[in-house]
Enzyme design. Structure first.
Site: not given
Length: 205
Positions: A12, A89, A106, A108, A135, A144
């Site tokens: 985290g 994940m 999210n 990436h 990103s 993604d």
């Protein structure tokens, strides 16, 4: 005030950065709950900041869809304005994505659409790339493939391995995530019609 739910699987570090930012009274968003799909070390960050948390362990469900139904139920109980995946994940079932998108984002560790998937850093190195990036995207039903909200290049340095490169990408991911959440909260960024926002600066270290 934008309310945020954060979903994690591991340590985290992005969550911790967002909690630190949100602790500033001037920051226009608040994390109201943290969820995990397993016993995750990052839940300790929620505890440290007095944020409620929940766990929906994937292995306790017969199917991904059943797991997703329970996860969605937990999120609905908190009614956040925004859901942030912070190192979760696990691919979310379509029902969860459909219920929350475009209010689910999210990070990436690549300059999408380059190197999507679970091993973006490793794939960049394997391809001999001289630069990659970070990103922040809206989560959709693909891997993604959602609209890009912000991204920035990160140089691949001679001698980089997966760990050293990822260590330089992570601070960029955190900074972009915090900025995107701030811009959503202030209305500067409209998730109903997201526009790509590229940052041309290349981070070397």
């Amino acid at each position: 005030m934008l309310t945020v739910a954060v979903l994690i699987s591991g340590g985290g570090s992005n969550l911790r950065a967002l909690l630190e930012a949100a602790a500033d009274p001037g920051f226009p968003a608040r994390v109201i709950v943290v969820g995990a799909d397993r016993p995750a070390d990052g839940l300790a960050h929620a505890e440290a900041y007095g944020i409620p948390s929940f766990s929906v362990p994937f292995r306790e469900f017969a199917t991904r869809e059943e797991w997703g139904d329970e996860l969605a139920a937990q999120l609905r109980a908190w009614r956040p304005d925004l859901v942030v995946l912070s190192g979760l994940m696990r691919l979310l079932p379509a029902a969860v994505v459909d219920a929350w998108s475009p209010r689910i984002i999210n990070t990436h560790p690549a300059y999408l659409p380059e190197f999507p998937g679970a091993h973006g850093v490793r794939d960049a190195l394997a391809a001999g790339a001289t630069e990659t990036g970070a990103s922040v995207i809206v989560v959709d039903s693909g891997v993604d493939t959602g609209p890009i909200l912000a991204q920035e290049r990160v140089a691949v340095l001679p001698g980089d391995d997966e760990a050293t490169l990822h260590d330089r990408i992570k601070p960029v991911e955190r900074r972009l995530l915090i900025d995107v959440v701030r811009r959503i909260a202030t209305g500067e960024l409209d998730l109903a019609a997201p526009a790509p926002t590229a940052h041309p600066t290349v981070t070397e270290g």
